[in-house]
Design a protein around this motif. Structure first.
Motif, short mmCIF file in Angstrom:
data_model
loop_
_atom_site.label_atom_id
_atom_site.label_comp_id
_atom_site.label_asym_id
_atom_site.label_seq_id
_atom_site.Cartn_x
_atom_site.Cartn_y
_atom_site.Cartn_z
N LEU A 276 37.39 35.38 41.70
CA LEU A 276 38.18 36.37 40.96
C LEU A 276 38.92 36.56 41.75
N CYS A 277 39.37 36.95 42.51
CA CYS A 277 41.07 37.19 43.64
C CYS A 277 41.68 36.38 42.86
N ILE A 278 41.64 35.28 42.86
CA ILE A 278 43.05 34.07 42.38
C ILE A 278 43.62 34.91 40.93
N ALA A 279 42.09 34.71 40.31
CA ALA A 279 42.38 34.69 38.47
C ALA A 279 42.86 36.28 38.39
N SER A 280 42.34 37.32 39.58
CA SER A 280 43.19 38.34 39.34
C SER A 280 44.80 38.42 39.73
N ALA B 22 43.90 42.66 35.81
CA ALA B 22 43.17 42.17 37.48
C ALA B 22 42.58 43.07 38.20
N ARG B 23 43.01 44.54 38.26
CA ARG B 23 42.64 45.76 38.48
C ARG B 23 40.66 45.20 38.47
N LYS B 24 40.34 45.42 37.15
CA LYS B 24 38.84 45.08 36.93
C LYS B 24 38.18 43.81 37.85
N LEU B 25 39.14 43.17 38.02
CA LEU B 25 38.10 41.71 38.16
C LEU B 25 37.78 42.09 39.66
N LEU B 26 39.41 42.53 40.43
CA LEU B 26 38.68 43.42 42.03
C LEU B 26 37.94 44.10 42.14
N LEU B 27 37.69 45.12 41.56
CA LEU B 27 36.53 45.92 41.13
C LEU B 27 35.53 45.24 40.96
N ARG B 28 35.33 44.26 40.03
CA ARG B 28 34.25 43.38 40.24
C ARG B 28 33.81 42.30 41.66
N ALA B 29 34.28 41.85 41.45
CA ALA B 29 34.68 41.32 43.01
C ALA B 29 34.18 42.53 44.27
N MET B 30 34.58 43.24 44.72
CA MET B 30 33.93 44.67 45.46
C MET B 30 32.51 44.60 45.39
N ALA B 31 32.00 44.53 43.77
CA ALA B 31 30.81 44.57 43.61
C ALA B 31 29.76 43.61 44.22
N GLU B 32 30.80 42.53 44.22
CA GLU B 32 29.52 41.61 45.32
C GLU B 32 28.95 42.26 46.18
N ARG B 33 29.82 42.57 47.27
CA ARG B 33 29.48 43.39 48.08
C ARG B 33 29.74 42.20 49.55
N PRO B 34 31.28 41.42 49.22
CA PRO B 34 31.16 40.06 50.27
C PRO B 34 31.58 40.45 51.07
N VAL B 35 31.62 39.08 51.75
CA VAL B 35 31.29 38.96 53.27
C VAL B 35 32.44 38.18 55.01
N GLY B 36 32.08 37.72 55.72
CA GLY B 36 32.96 36.70 56.23
C GLY B 36 34.26 36.12 55.20
#
Length: 210
Positions: free
Chosen positions: A125-129, A141-155
């Motif tokens: 998602l980050c690279i595509a954005s 691009a911004r919508k993809l990053l908000l989707r990525a945030m919704a995944e609650r990533p770590v590390g």
């Protein structure tokens, strides 16, 4: 890089050292570390010959892209994806290589395919954005990053997301993701810098930012 679960990045750095310092003080140590990392990855990768070939080819494509060889990277990504199509991060990298080769429409199409993968890949998602943003489709691009945030990533995923948010000037989101990442890596300088810059643009007093 290993501490952030970025084995690919760690191996790339070790190869760079061996390329520029083939007889350097740490050459033997670097060679041993590469062998150890390769072994760990082999254990963790699916024991499927086609999948292994696809992954190795994708690794070579990443190296080519880092070296500025966009056309070679594009061809290697195409061969890797032909073997194993559901590599969402690699498809996003393929989109990046297409863009760097001037194939903008194809790049947008592949970026969209990478972003549609399930389960979602935060790094894809980050690279595509980044591809969307570079091709003046900032809203996508911004919508993809908000989707990525919704995944609650770590590390490592969280660090990649924080950097991408910062690059796109999403200050509120950058500040929050940097705050979360700093809980994992307190006082990490790059994270502190990104959070400070984001807070500055959000109107935080300069003394607090400093």
């Amino acid at each position: 890089q290993v501490g952030m679960d970025d084995f690919e990045g760690a191996r790339r750095l070790l190869r760079l050292y061996r390329r520029f310092e083939p007889k350097g003080v740490h050459a033997q140590t670097a060679a041993q570390l590469v062998r150890e990392l390769n072994l760990v990855e082999m254990v963790n990768r699916p024991m499927n010959r086609k999948a292994l070939r696809a992954t190795r080819m994708a690794d070579r494509a990443c190296d080519a892209l880092m070296a500025g060889e966009s056309l070679r990277a594009k061809k290697l990504y195409e061969r890797s994806l032909a073997l194993l199509s559901e590599q969402y991060k690699m498809r996003a990298m393929y989109a990046m290589s297409l863009m760097l080769c001037g194939e903008d429409e194809a790049a947008l199409k592949e970026a969209a395919r990478a972003a549609a993968g399930y389960p979602p890949s935060v790094q894809a998602l980050c690279i595509a954005s980044q591809v969307f943003a570079a091709l003046e489709q900032e809203q996508r691009a911004r919508k993809l990053l908000l989707r990525a945030m919704a995944e609650r990533p770590v590390g490592g995923d969280l660090r990649v997301l924080t950097c991408t948010l910062s690059e796109l000037g999403m200050h509120e989101e950058t500040a929050e993701c940097a705050r979360l990442a700093l809980q994992e890596q307190p006082y990490e300088r790059r994270l502190l810098h990104m959070r400070a810059v984001a807070l500055h643009f959000l109107g935080t007093p300069d003394g607090q930012v400093a």
